[in-house]
Design an enzyme around this catalytic site. Structure first.
Site, PDB file in Angstrom:
ATOM      1  N   LYS A  51       5.437   5.758  -1.105  1.00 59.98           N
ATOM      2  CA  LYS A  51       6.233   6.525  -0.130  1.00 59.98           C
ATOM      3  C   LYS A  51       7.708   6.552  -0.492  1.00 59.98           C
ATOM      4  CE  LYS A  51       3.995   6.931   4.290  1.00 59.98           C
ATOM      5  NZ  LYS A  51       3.933   6.410   5.648  1.00 59.98           N
ATOM      6  N   HIS A  89       0.810  -1.217   0.000  1.00 57.36           N
ATOM      7  CA  HIS A  89       0.000   0.000   0.000  1.00 57.36           C
ATOM      8  C   HIS A  89       0.846   1.273   0.000  1.00 57.36           C
ATOM      9  CE1 HIS A  89       0.793  -0.252   4.342  1.00 57.36           C
ATOM     10  NE2 HIS A  89       0.459   1.014   4.431  1.00 57.36           N
ATOM     11  N   ASP A  90       2.009   1.246   0.640  1.00 54.77           N
ATOM     12  CA  ASP A  90       2.822   2.461   0.761  1.00 54.77           C
ATOM     13  C   ASP A  90       3.979   2.520  -0.239  1.00 54.77           C
ATOM     14  OD1 ASP A  90       1.617   4.142   2.599  1.00 54.77           O
ATOM     15  OD2 ASP A  90       2.533   3.169   4.342  1.00 54.77           O
ATOM     16  N   ASP A 149      -4.143   0.117   8.369  1.00 56.19           N
ATOM     17  CA  ASP A 149      -3.060   1.088   8.200  1.00 56.19           C
ATOM     18  C   ASP A 149      -3.094   2.137   9.309  1.00 56.19           C
ATOM     19  OD1 ASP A 149      -0.926   2.460   6.717  1.00 56.19           O
ATOM     20  OD2 ASP A 149      -2.449   3.992   6.386  1.00 56.19           O
ATOM     21  N   HIS A 175      -5.939   3.692   0.557  1.00 55.85           N
ATOM     22  CA  HIS A 175      -5.706   3.333   1.960  1.00 55.85           C
ATOM     23  C   HIS A 175      -5.750   4.533   2.912  1.00 55.85           C
ATOM     24  CE1 HIS A 175      -1.399   4.224   1.022  1.00 55.85           C
ATOM     25  NE2 HIS A 175      -1.293   4.500   2.316  1.00 55.85           N
ATOM     26  N   HIS A 176      -5.798   5.747   2.371  1.00 58.64           N
ATOM     27  CA  HIS A 176      -5.973   6.918   3.250  1.00 58.64           C
ATOM     28  C   HIS A 176      -7.346   7.567   3.072  1.00 58.64           C
ATOM     29  CE1 HIS A 176      -2.127   7.100   5.259  1.00 58.64           C
ATOM     30  NE2 HIS A 176      -1.493   6.934   4.110  1.00 58.64           N
ATOM     31  N   HIS A 201       1.374   9.920  -2.216  1.00 56.51           N
ATOM     32  CA  HIS A 201       1.896   8.543  -2.197  1.00 56.51           C
ATOM     33  C   HIS A 201       0.864   7.448  -2.477  1.00 56.51           C
ATOM     34  CE1 HIS A 201       0.800   8.240   2.152  1.00 56.51           C
ATOM     35  NE2 HIS A 201       0.804   6.955   1.920  1.00 56.51           N
TER      36      HIS A 201
END
Ligand SMILES: [Fe+2]
Ligand SMILES: [Fe+2]
Length: 488
Positions: free
Chosen positions: A340, A336-337, A418, A389-390, A365
């Site tokens: 980043k 998911h990240d 998360d 995811h955010h 990201h």
């Protein structure tokens, strides 16, 4: 768990997209070439750098007459040469006091083995860029005095980590060795072992030349790329390889396919011999390896992706989801990240509040994770979950402010896992929170921001006391060589 080698049999000759009885089969080159774009971001390279290095290096390998096994090792070493790159980002940020990605990009076009005006200018531009002239000058002197020690440390971290990850994926020792010695120089001025001449693995020497050619071609043009290669013949690079590259350049064959829309598919077609097809377990291994790359970017997020995956897996099990849905959640949580990797450590490890410009970078990201993963057609559902995811149910999340029904159950599970994972880890601006405190904070945000059923599953999972292992792991990060870059 079987390695990739064991997954290759006669059946691997078949179309990689084909499957029998629903069994997953996917070409390793398809996954690795797509995920290599995440490595390009970490190095602030022009997107497609790893893929173009692969095209260039394979051309050299073929012209040298390497056998199929050597070409195969070379192929994956070229695509994955930067897989250890995130492990020194925090330390580089700490030493320079600036943007690790910018420094990583600029150092590639400078001959840092001897004092040059370009090298001093590069160091000046990147050392404490926001500080007073006096502080910057003092930092520059300190950098000059400690250069050898820091080079050995930076390159050592990257090489060791890169070789370890490649072995973990199941690729050969020769492939891992090629990556380990990527930064050795023909005259012994490289790192980490100061190897020289033919003691440096041939595949590493090809990696070095291919990398140089693409970086300089993107920054200064193809003629300048071969000119600078020739200037460093016998110092950085193997003179035979330089002669070969220059000769292929003159005949017009060196750059075929580079800089085109199809460069990635061309690179995928270059895999020597039988196309490596991997099954479900090995796909997971590759996803775990890239989760490791993301987590190694900062000591604060050390084991974050793995921790979030542990929580998301536990929630999905509690909710009784099918194996196929759990696989989707597992891989999306691992990756998911990925985006980043494009965020400099000066932002990730900043001890205070992000300013608006830094926040804009941070908000990109999830979209970057989605873009990279979407390059693999069968990963489209994983890409979508990673990109969300955010997001929050009431539309206050980012990047798209999606609301309610627009978010699937898988999206909601990964988003909650998360959030829980992040609060359970230290951040530069706060300490890790205990599980009970996080749950009570989350309870106040259910159901308007987070899904009530998912929250029930999270509470049931946390009750099993599996998650505290993650808290312990996060505290071991400094002992693993991952520094906390708070001394900027
Ligand atoms: Fe994130
Ligand atoms: Fe995350």
């Amino acid at each position: 768990m079987p390695g990739i080698e064991e997954s290759i049999g006669d059946s691997a000759m078949a179309d990689p997209s084909s499957s029998s009885a629903g069994e997953e089969r996917i070409a390793l080159s398809e996954v690795v070439s797509a995920l290599s774009f995440a490595l390009d971001m970490t190095e602030d390279a022009v997107p497609g750098h790893a893929v173009r290095s692969c095209l260039l290096g394979m051309r050299l390998g073929a012209a040298l007459g390497l056998d199929e096994s050597q070409l195969h090792d070379l192929y994956y070493a070229l695509l994955l040469k930067d897989i250890g790159c995130s492990s020194n980002a925090a330390r580089m940020c700490q030493i320079l006091g600036g943007d690790d990605r910018k420094a990583k990009r600029e150092v590639k076009t400078v001959d840092w083995t001897r004092p040059t005006l370009a090298g001093i200018r590069m160091a000046w531009n990147n050392a404490l860029p926001c500080a007073s002239a006096g502080r910057r000058a003092r930092r520059l002197i300190w950098l000059a005095m400690t250069q050898n020690r820091h080079n050995a440390e930076m390159i050592g971290l990257r090489c060791e980590r890169g070789a370890d990850i490649v072995r973990k994926i199941g690729l050969s020792d020769q492939c891992a060795d090629a990556i380990h010695s990527l930064d050795e120089h023909w005259n012994g001025s490289g790192y980490p072992q100061r190897s020289r001449g033919e003691l440096i693995p041939l595949l590493s020497r090809i990696l070095g030349v291919a990398q140089h050619l693409d970086v300089f071609a993107c920054e200064q043009g193809r003629n300048r790329a071969t000119d600078t290669l020739a200037e460093r013949s016998g110092t950085w690079f193997d003179p035979n390889l330089v002669r070969l590259a220059v000769s292929l350049h003159k005949t017009g064959t060196l750059w075929a396919g580079c800089g085109t829309e199809e460069e990635r598919s061309r690179a995928m077609e270059l895999e020597p011999g039988t196309i490596r097809v991997i099954a479900s377990e090995q796909v997971d291994q590759v996803c775990e390896a890239f989760a490791d790359v993301v987590d190694a970017k900062s000591s604060y997020t050390y084991r974050h992706s793995l921790g979030v995956t542990e929580v998301a897996d536990g929630m999905a099990r509690k909710m009784g989801l099918s194996a196929a849905r759990r696989t989707l959640i597992h891989r999306a949580a691992l990756l998911h990240d990925l985006g980043k990797l494009r965020v400099p450590n000066s932002i990730l490890d900043k001890p205070g509040k992000l300013d608006p410009a830094e926040w804009l970078v941070m908000r990109e990201h999830p979209g970057l994770s989605e873009q990279i993963l979407a390059r693999i057609p069968s990963f489209a559902p994983i890409a979508r979950i990673a990109g969300r995811h955010h997001e929050k149910l009431d539309g206050t999340g980012y990047p798209n402010g999606l609301v309610g029904d627009a978010l699937s159950l898988e999206d909601r599970i990964v988003a909650l896992a998360d959030f829980y994972g992040a609060l359970s880890e230290d951040r530069p601006y706060r300490q890790a929170m205990p599980a009970e405190e996080i749950l009570s904070l989350l309870r106040a945000q259910v159901p308007h921001k987070f899904d009530a059923n998912c929250f029930e599953a999270l509470m049931a999972f946390v009750d099993l006391q599996v998650y505290p292992t993650i808290l312990i792991a996060s505290q071991t990060a400094p002992a693993m060589g991952l520094v906390r870059a708070t001394a900027i």
